[in-house]
Design a protein around this motif. Structure first.
Motif, PDB file in Angstrom:
ATOM      1  N   ARG A 113       0.942  -0.956   0.347  1.00 50.43           N
ATOM      2  CA  ARG A 113      -0.103   0.070   0.176  1.00 50.43           C
ATOM      3  C   ARG A 113       0.640   1.400   0.112  1.00 50.43           C
ATOM      4  NH1 ARG A 113      -1.489   3.704   3.143  1.00 50.43           N
ATOM      5  NH2 ARG A 113      -0.660   2.824   5.183  1.00 50.43           N
ATOM      6  N   LYS A 114       1.536   1.365   0.792  1.00 51.70           N
ATOM      7  CA  LYS A 114       2.825   2.601   1.033  1.00 51.70           C
ATOM      8  C   LYS A 114       3.684   2.524  -0.257  1.00 51.70           C
ATOM      9  CE  LYS A 114       2.770   3.843   5.610  1.00 51.70           C
ATOM     10  NZ  LYS A 114       3.259   4.933   6.382  1.00 51.70           N
ATOM     11  N   PHE A 115       4.397   1.425  -1.135  1.00 48.89           N
ATOM     12  CA  PHE A 115       4.203   2.115  -2.525  1.00 48.89           C
ATOM     13  C   PHE A 115       3.640   1.790  -3.894  1.00 48.89           C
ATOM     14  CE2 PHE A 115       7.940   1.110   0.395  1.00 48.89           C
ATOM     15  CZ  PHE A 115       8.394   1.286   0.601  1.00 48.89           C
ATOM     16  N   ASP A 116       2.912   1.494  -3.506  1.00 46.28           N
ATOM     17  CA  ASP A 116       1.888   1.459  -4.513  1.00 46.28           C
ATOM     18  C   ASP A 116       1.626   0.405  -5.143  1.00 46.28           C
ATOM     19  OD1 ASP A 116      -0.417   2.545  -6.069  1.00 46.28           O
ATOM     20  OD2 ASP A 116       0.543   3.789  -7.039  1.00 46.28           O
ATOM     21  N   VAL A 117       1.863  -0.700  -5.021  1.00 44.52           N
ATOM     22  CA  VAL A 117       2.533  -2.474  -5.094  1.00 44.52           C
ATOM     23  C   VAL A 117       1.173  -2.986  -5.819  1.00 44.52           C
ATOM     24  CG1 VAL A 117       3.897  -4.396  -5.783  1.00 44.52           C
ATOM     25  CG2 VAL A 117       4.818  -1.597  -5.167  1.00 44.52           C
ATOM     26  N   THR A 118       1.308  -3.415  -6.641  1.00 46.20           N
ATOM     27  CA  THR A 118       0.298  -4.391  -7.110  1.00 46.20           C
ATOM     28  C   THR A 118       0.650  -5.757  -7.976  1.00 46.20           C
ATOM     29  OG1 THR A 118      -0.928  -3.219  -9.047  1.00 46.20           O
ATOM     30  CG2 THR A 118      -2.053  -2.966  -7.657  1.00 46.20           C
ATOM     31  N   THR A 119       0.321  -7.257  -7.764  1.00 45.61           N
ATOM     32  CA  THR A 119       1.159  -8.012  -8.479  1.00 45.61           C
ATOM     33  C   THR A 119      -0.316  -9.212  -8.269  1.00 45.61           C
ATOM     34  OG1 THR A 119       2.755  -9.873  -8.051  1.00 45.61           O
ATOM     35  CG2 THR A 119       2.197  -8.499  -6.398  1.00 45.61           C
ATOM     36  N   GLU A 120      -0.532  -9.704  -9.170  1.00 44.49           N
ATOM     37  CA  GLU A 120      -0.858 -11.044  -9.096  1.00 44.49           C
ATOM     38  C   GLU A 120      -0.048 -12.213  -8.888  1.00 44.49           C
ATOM     39  OE1 GLU A 120      -3.602 -11.208 -10.862  1.00 44.49           O
ATOM     40  OE2 GLU A 120      -3.292  -9.433 -11.253  1.00 44.49           O
ATOM     41  N   GLU A 121       1.196 -12.215  -8.053  1.00 50.31           N
ATOM     42  CA  GLU A 121       2.087 -13.153  -7.314  1.00 50.31           C
ATOM     43  C   GLU A 121       1.681 -13.184  -5.964  1.00 50.31           C
ATOM     44  OE1 GLU A 121       5.921 -13.121  -7.642  1.00 50.31           O
ATOM     45  OE2 GLU A 121       6.634 -12.013  -9.145  1.00 50.31           O
ATOM     46  N   ASP A 122       1.555 -14.911  -5.526  1.00 43.33           N
ATOM     47  CA  ASP A 122       1.493 -14.965  -4.054  1.00 43.33           C
ATOM     48  C   ASP A 122       2.452 -14.100  -3.062  1.00 43.33           C
ATOM     49  OD1 ASP A 122       0.783 -16.038  -2.367  1.00 43.33           O
ATOM     50  OD2 ASP A 122       1.723 -17.561  -1.852  1.00 43.33           O
ATOM     51  N   CYS A 123       1.685 -13.750  -2.658  1.00 37.84           N
ATOM     52  CA  CYS A 123       3.018 -12.952  -1.779  1.00 37.84           C
ATOM     53  C   CYS A 123       2.759 -12.611  -0.069  1.00 37.84           C
ATOM     54  CB  CYS A 123       2.991 -11.067  -1.880  1.00 37.84           C
ATOM     55  SG  CYS A 123       3.690 -10.342  -3.888  1.00 37.84           S
ATOM     56  N   SER A 124       2.828 -13.831   0.220  1.00 39.52           N
ATOM     57  CA  SER A 124       2.612 -14.324   1.435  1.00 39.52           C
ATOM     58  C   SER A 124       4.187 -14.297   2.722  1.00 39.52           C
ATOM     59  CB  SER A 124       1.897 -15.591   1.818  1.00 39.52           C
ATOM     60  OG  SER A 124       2.789 -16.443   1.397  1.00 39.52           O
ATOM     61  N   ASP A 125       5.039 -14.178   1.926  1.00 35.99           N
ATOM     62  CA  ASP A 125       6.119 -14.627   2.622  1.00 35.99           C
ATOM     63  C   ASP A 125       7.166 -12.850   2.236  1.00 35.99           C
ATOM     64  OD1 ASP A 125       9.243 -14.485   1.859  1.00 35.99           O
ATOM     65  OD2 ASP A 125       9.263 -16.332   2.445  1.00 35.99           O
ATOM     66  N   LEU A 126       7.026 -12.254   3.539  1.00 31.43           N
ATOM     67  CA  LEU A 126       7.335 -11.034   3.703  1.00 31.43           C
ATOM     68  C   LEU A 126       8.916 -11.097   3.363  1.00 31.43           C
ATOM     69  CD1 LEU A 126       7.110  -8.427   5.566  1.00 31.43           C
ATOM     70  CD2 LEU A 126       7.877  -9.288   7.127  1.00 31.43           C
ATOM     71  N   LEU A 127       9.669 -11.624   3.489  1.00 34.93           N
ATOM     72  CA  LEU A 127      11.350 -11.381   2.832  1.00 34.93           C
ATOM     73  C   LEU A 127      11.472 -11.330   1.421  1.00 34.93           C
ATOM     74  CD1 LEU A 127      14.518 -11.281   3.877  1.00 34.93           C
ATOM     75  CD2 LEU A 127      14.675 -13.816   3.133  1.00 34.93           C
ATOM     76  N   LYS A 128      10.585 -12.436   0.694  1.00 36.88           N
ATOM     77  CA  LYS A 128      10.253 -12.299  -0.731  1.00 36.88           C
ATOM     78  C   LYS A 128       9.476 -11.039  -0.989  1.00 36.88           C
ATOM     79  CE  LYS A 128      10.809 -17.191  -1.679  1.00 36.88           C
ATOM     80  NZ  LYS A 128       9.545 -18.344  -2.301  1.00 36.88           N
ATOM     81  N   SER A 129       8.886 -10.604  -0.547  1.00 30.51           N
ATOM     82  CA  SER A 129       8.148  -8.956  -1.142  1.00 30.51           C
ATOM     83  C   SER A 129       9.050  -8.097  -0.427  1.00 30.51           C
ATOM     84  CB  SER A 129       7.004  -9.206  -0.381  1.00 30.51           C
ATOM     85  OG  SER A 129       6.080 -10.275   0.195  1.00 30.51           O
ATOM     86  N   VAL A 130       9.689  -7.887   0.396  1.00 29.81           N
ATOM     87  CA  VAL A 130      10.381  -6.945   0.400  1.00 29.81           C
ATOM     88  C   VAL A 130      11.246  -7.045   0.147  1.00 29.81           C
ATOM     89  CG1 VAL A 130      12.420  -6.084   1.778  1.00 29.81           C
ATOM     90  CG2 VAL A 130      10.621  -6.299   3.066  1.00 29.81           C
ATOM     91  N   ARG A 131      12.018  -8.068  -1.521  1.00 25.72           N
ATOM     92  CA  ARG A 131      13.023  -8.248  -1.869  1.00 25.72           C
ATOM     93  C   ARG A 131      11.953  -7.387  -3.259  1.00 25.72           C
ATOM     94  NH1 ARG A 131      15.231 -14.168  -2.276  1.00 25.72           N
ATOM     95  NH2 ARG A 131      16.552 -13.663  -0.550  1.00 25.72           N
ATOM     96  N   PHE A 132      10.716  -7.915  -3.394  1.00 22.21           N
ATOM     97  CA  PHE A 132      10.598  -7.464  -5.208  1.00 22.21           C
ATOM     98  C   PHE A 132       9.989  -6.022  -4.410  1.00 22.21           C
ATOM     99  CE2 PHE A 132       6.023  -6.940  -6.751  1.00 22.21           C
ATOM    100  CZ  PHE A 132       5.965  -7.099  -7.517  1.00 22.21           C
ATOM    101  N   VAL A 133       9.616  -5.327  -4.080  1.00 21.14           N
ATOM    102  CA  VAL A 133       9.595  -3.754  -3.981  1.00 21.14           C
ATOM    103  C   VAL A 133      10.836  -3.483  -3.917  1.00 21.14           C
ATOM    104  CG1 VAL A 133       8.763  -1.937  -1.780  1.00 21.14           C
ATOM    105  CG2 VAL A 133       7.852  -3.869  -2.671  1.00 21.14           C
ATOM    106  N   MET A 134      12.064  -3.411  -3.502  1.00 23.41           N
ATOM    107  CA  MET A 134      13.438  -3.399  -3.072  1.00 23.41           C
ATOM    108  C   MET A 134      13.761  -3.221  -5.600  1.00 23.41           C
ATOM    109  SD  MET A 134      15.420  -4.494  -0.048  1.00 23.41           S
ATOM    110  CE  MET A 134      16.916  -2.692  -0.318  1.00 23.41           C
ATOM    111  N   LYS A 135      13.332  -4.725  -5.801  1.00 25.77           N
ATOM    112  CA  LYS A 135      13.875  -4.182  -7.423  1.00 25.77           C
ATOM    113  C   LYS A 135      13.237  -3.984  -7.911  1.00 25.77           C
ATOM    114  CE  LYS A 135      15.415  -9.503  -7.165  1.00 25.77           C
ATOM    115  NZ  LYS A 135      14.646 -10.714  -7.560  1.00 25.77           N
TER     116      LYS A 135
END
Length: 140
Positions: free
Chosen positions: A107-129
């Motif tokens: 929400r803070k970074f206005d990110v939408t994705t179709e991927e399953d984002c239930s892993d916090l570490l992977k999600s932070v990586r995704f946002v950083m990328k």
């Protein structure tokens, strides 16, 4: 032994990602620097934990620090330790808290994705990328 290798790879990845954000900050005018990202990530974690209430959130931070896992201000660099601490405290229920933090982060970074984002570490990586790719595409 596998856990140690995975842990050090993940920890290394986050250090490299923060370093990349720092380098891009130095080379270009950026919309978001490393300190701002750290601050926003901590805000998202605070909001995610707030679903349990103010006192439980503070108790979680206290127990994580008391067990020498991670202090609140270290969480962005030691995200794996934070997640491990949540899992020790809540077991499988920690996934609900992680999802809450992820929702806040997206929400803070206005990110939408179709991927399953239930892993916090992977999600932070995704946002950083995503942030890094947006910066590299900016016109000079």
């Amino acid at each position: 032994m596998k856990f140690i290798k995975l842990y050090s790879k993940t920890h290394h990845y986050l250090r490299v990602a923060f370093k990349m954000l720092r380098l891009s900050r130095d080379k270009h005018e950026t919309e978001l620097d490393v300190d701002e990202f750290r601050e926003i990530l901590l805000e998202c974690i605070d909001q995610g934990l707030l679903v349990l209430g103010e006192s439980p959130r503070e108790a979680i931070y206290y127990h994580l620090e008391k067990r020498n896992l991670v202090r609140k201000d270290e969480i962005p660099e030691k995200l794996e330790d934070f997640i491990e601490g949540l899992r020790r405290i809540f077991g499988p229920g920690s996934s609900l808290i992680e999802k809450q933090i992820i929702q806040e982060l997206f929400r803070k970074f206005d990110v939408t994705t179709e991927e399953d984002c239930s892993d916090l570490l992977k999600s932070v990586r995704f946002v950083m990328k995503l942030l890094a790719s947006k910066k590299s595409r900016r016109p000079r």
